[in-house]
Design an enzyme around this catalytic site. Structure first.
Site, PDB file in Angstrom:
ATOM      1  CE  LYS A  13       6.520   6.830  -8.424  1.00  0.00           C
ATOM      2  NZ  LYS A  13       6.156   6.381  -9.784  1.00  0.00           N
ATOM      3  NE  ARG A  88       7.738  12.432 -10.805  1.00  0.00           N
ATOM      4  CZ  ARG A  88       6.658  11.883 -10.246  1.00  0.00           C
ATOM      5  NH1 ARG A  88       6.344  12.138  -9.010  1.00  0.00           N
ATOM      6  NH2 ARG A  88       5.907  11.078 -10.950  1.00  0.00           N
ATOM      7  NE  ARG A 127      -2.087   5.772 -12.666  1.00  0.00           N
ATOM      8  CZ  ARG A 127      -0.904   6.262 -12.265  1.00  0.00           C
ATOM      9  NH1 ARG A 127      -0.369   5.861 -11.118  1.00  0.00           N
ATOM     10  NH2 ARG A 127      -0.269   7.122 -13.010  1.00  0.00           N
ATOM     11  NE  ARG A 160      -2.698  10.583 -12.451  1.00  0.00           N
ATOM     12  CZ  ARG A 160      -1.546  10.269 -11.859  1.00  0.00           C
ATOM     13  NH1 ARG A 160      -1.537   9.472 -10.801  1.00  0.00           N
ATOM     14  NH2 ARG A 160      -0.409  10.734 -12.326  1.00  0.00           N
ATOM     15  NE  ARG A 171       2.917  10.889 -15.877  1.00  0.00           N
ATOM     16  CZ  ARG A 171       1.960  10.090 -15.437  1.00  0.00           C
ATOM     17  NH1 ARG A 171       0.932   9.782 -16.224  1.00  0.00           N
ATOM     18  NH2 ARG A 171       2.016   9.589 -14.240  1.00  0.00           N
TER      19      ARG A 171
HETATM   20  P1  ADP Z   1       2.847   4.830  -9.526  1.00  0.00           P
HETATM   21  O1  ADP Z   1       2.441   5.405  -8.199  1.00  0.00           O
HETATM   22  O2  ADP Z   1       4.249   4.316  -9.521  1.00  0.00           O
HETATM   23  O3  ADP Z   1       2.579   5.746 -10.653  1.00  0.00           O
HETATM   24  P2  ADP Z   1       0.541   3.034  -9.187  1.00  0.00           P
HETATM   25  O4  ADP Z   1       0.752   2.462  -7.831  1.00  0.00           O
HETATM   26  O5  ADP Z   1      -0.515   4.056  -9.349  1.00  0.00           O
HETATM   27  O6  ADP Z   1       1.957   3.538  -9.789  1.00  0.00           O
HETATM   28  O7  ADP Z   1       0.263   1.823 -10.188  1.00  0.00           O
HETATM   29  C1  ADP Z   1       0.064   2.033 -11.583  1.00  0.00           C
HETATM   30  C2  ADP Z   1      -1.039   1.096 -12.099  1.00  0.00           C
HETATM   31  O8  ADP Z   1      -0.584  -0.258 -12.044  1.00  0.00           O
HETATM   32  C3  ADP Z   1      -2.311   1.137 -11.253  1.00  0.00           C
HETATM   33  O9  ADP Z   1      -3.406   0.913 -12.118  1.00  0.00           O
HETATM   34  C4  ADP Z   1      -2.141  -0.021 -10.287  1.00  0.00           C
HETATM   35  O10 ADP Z   1      -3.403  -0.518  -9.849  1.00  0.00           O
HETATM   36  C5  ADP Z   1      -1.387  -1.030 -11.133  1.00  0.00           C
HETATM   37  N1  ADP Z   1      -0.437  -1.859 -10.373  1.00  0.00           N
HETATM   38  C6  ADP Z   1       0.271  -1.510  -9.260  1.00  0.00           C
HETATM   39  N2  ADP Z   1       1.067  -2.529  -8.848  1.00  0.00           N
HETATM   40  C7  ADP Z   1       0.879  -3.541  -9.740  1.00  0.00           C
HETATM   41  C8  ADP Z   1       1.434  -4.876  -9.890  1.00  0.00           C
HETATM   42  N3  ADP Z   1       2.352  -5.353  -9.041  1.00  0.00           N
HETATM   43  N4  ADP Z   1       1.015  -5.603 -10.925  1.00  0.00           N
HETATM   44  C9  ADP Z   1       0.099  -5.110 -11.813  1.00  0.00           C
HETATM   45  N5  ADP Z   1      -0.463  -3.888 -11.736  1.00  0.00           N
HETATM   46  C10 ADP Z   1      -0.076  -3.106 -10.714  1.00  0.00           C
HETATM   47  P1  ADP Z   2       2.900   8.805 -11.023  1.00  0.00           P
HETATM   48  O1  ADP Z   2       2.658   8.205  -9.660  1.00  0.00           O
HETATM   49  O2  ADP Z   2       2.076   8.159 -12.060  1.00  0.00           O
HETATM   50  O3  ADP Z   2       4.349   8.863 -11.383  1.00  0.00           O
HETATM   51  P2  ADP Z   2       2.410  11.299  -9.706  1.00  0.00           P
HETATM   52  O4  ADP Z   2       1.050  11.349  -9.150  1.00  0.00           O
HETATM   53  O5  ADP Z   2       3.532  10.987  -8.786  1.00  0.00           O
HETATM   54  O6  ADP Z   2       2.397  10.292 -10.935  1.00  0.00           O
HETATM   55  O7  ADP Z   2       2.760  12.660 -10.427  1.00  0.00           O
HETATM   56  C1  ADP Z   2       1.903  13.232 -11.386  1.00  0.00           C
HETATM   57  C2  ADP Z   2       2.528  14.517 -11.905  1.00  0.00           C
HETATM   58  O8  ADP Z   2       2.683  15.455 -10.820  1.00  0.00           O
HETATM   59  C3  ADP Z   2       3.934  14.371 -12.481  1.00  0.00           C
HETATM   60  O9  ADP Z   2       3.921  13.981 -13.831  1.00  0.00           O
HETATM   61  C4  ADP Z   2       4.491  15.793 -12.278  1.00  0.00           C
HETATM   62  O10 ADP Z   2       3.970  16.682 -13.262  1.00  0.00           O
HETATM   63  C5  ADP Z   2       3.873  16.197 -10.943  1.00  0.00           C
HETATM   64  N1  ADP Z   2       4.777  15.860  -9.827  1.00  0.00           N
HETATM   65  C6  ADP Z   2       4.520  14.989  -8.802  1.00  0.00           C
HETATM   66  N2  ADP Z   2       5.563  14.934  -7.953  1.00  0.00           N
HETATM   67  C7  ADP Z   2       6.507  15.777  -8.439  1.00  0.00           C
HETATM   68  C8  ADP Z   2       7.827  16.157  -8.027  1.00  0.00           C
HETATM   69  N3  ADP Z   2       8.398  15.612  -6.932  1.00  0.00           N
HETATM   70  N4  ADP Z   2       8.488  17.072  -8.771  1.00  0.00           N
HETATM   71  C9  ADP Z   2       7.945  17.614  -9.859  1.00  0.00           C
HETATM   72  N5  ADP Z   2       6.723  17.299 -10.316  1.00  0.00           N
HETATM   73  C10 ADP Z   2       6.000  16.384  -9.619  1.00  0.00           C
END
Ligand code: ADP
Ligand code: ADP
Ligand code: ZN
Length: 213
Positions: A13, A88, A127, A160, A171
């Site tokens: 995302k 979420r 990541r 992280r 999660r």
């Molecule tokens: P989210 O915001 O949904 O948690 P991230 O954008 O941080 O996800 O991506 C999660 C991990 O996967 C990161 O290490 C990112 O660099 C990697 N990643 C993102 N898109 C892709 C893809 N299309 N293929 C492989 N790895 C990806």
């Molecule tokens: P990822 O992109 O890997 O899903 P985020 O950076 O979006 O992780 O979120 C990390 C953490 O921050 C979540 O596991 C949650 O604890 C908190 N968080 C982020 N956005 C929200 C939300 N909209 N509602 C509740 N908790 C949130």
């Protein structure tokens, strides 16, 4: 243009939201980034949010909604935004819908970046995030030019705390229980679009651009 990114933790995302924000000139708003910035600055909000984040739980809706509504009320959001990690939960989605309705407005698309659970744990352990600017990389798929150094700002890259496998499993469970119902919510509104998040980052982005036009 108001876009919501849906998908499991690690689906990509944030990666896609940053590219959308750049191409369309709208801000990328990540509630996770806002919480992490508050943790880094040791604010009261940060200390409260950290308790939940460290366990892979969601930060309570009340707190999260307030932060998000404050953020989207800022001037730079006048032409739209990409929300990454919000909503979420159904109550969060309802608050957003109502807040926009009051302005005679609505979200344009909810884009679900679809990646099966099996791929997620691997993605998360690879990541790496910049301690300074929040840019994200993947040690195998999207590596930085120099190991452990951010391409954009030269700062250090870290794993992280909540990307450790045991927290990732929590999660994922939270995602299925509390966030996945949003897929139905936005399907009913007619604005859900699904992209295959297992494709290469650039191909996923191409699919999204086709949707957004
Ligand atoms: P989210 O915001 O949904 O948690 P991230 O954008 O941080 O996800 O991506 C999660 C991990 O996967 C990161 O290490 C990112 O660099 C990697 N990643 C993102 N898109 C892709 C893809 N299309 N293929 C492989 N790895 C990806
Ligand atoms: P990822 O992109 O890997 O899903 P985020 O950076 O979006 O992780 O979120 C990390 C953490 O921050 C979540 O596991 C949650 O604890 C908190 N968080 C982020 N956005 C929200 C939300 N909209 N509602 C509740 N908790 C949130
Ligand atoms: Zn950086």
């Amino acid at each position: 243009m108001k876009i919501i990114m849906l998908g499991a933790p690690g689906a990509g995302k944030g990666t896609q939201a940053k590219m959308i924000a750049e191409k369309y000139g709208v801000p990328h708003i990540s509630t996770g980034d806002i919480f992490r910035a508050n943790i880094k600055n040791q604010t009261e909000l940060g200390m409260e949010a950290k308790k939940y984040m460290d366990e892979g739980k969601l930060v309570p809706d009340e707190l999260t909604v307030k932060i998000l509504l404050d953020r989207v009320a800022k001037e730079d959001c006048a032409n739209g935004y990409v929300l990454d990690g919000f909503p979420r939960t159904i109550p969060q989605a309802e608050v957003l819908t109502e807040a926009l309705e009051k302005l005679n407005d609505a979200v344009d698309y909810a884009i679900d970046v679809d990646v099966p659970d099996e791929n997620i744990v691997k993605r998360m352990s690879g990541r790496r995030a910049c301690v300074n600017c929040g840019a994200t990389y993947h040690i195998v798929h999207i590596p930085p030019k120099t190991e452990n150094i951010c391409d954009k700002c030269g700062s250090e890259l870290i794993l992280r705390d909540d990307d450790k496998p045991e927290t990732v499993l929590n999660r994922l469970k939270v995602y299925h229980d509390q966030t996945q119902p949003l897929i139905d919510y936005y399907t009913q509104k007619g604005i859900l679009r699904t992209v295959d998040g297992t494709k290469d980052m650039k191909d996923v982005f191409e699919d999204i651009v086709k949707i957004l036009g």
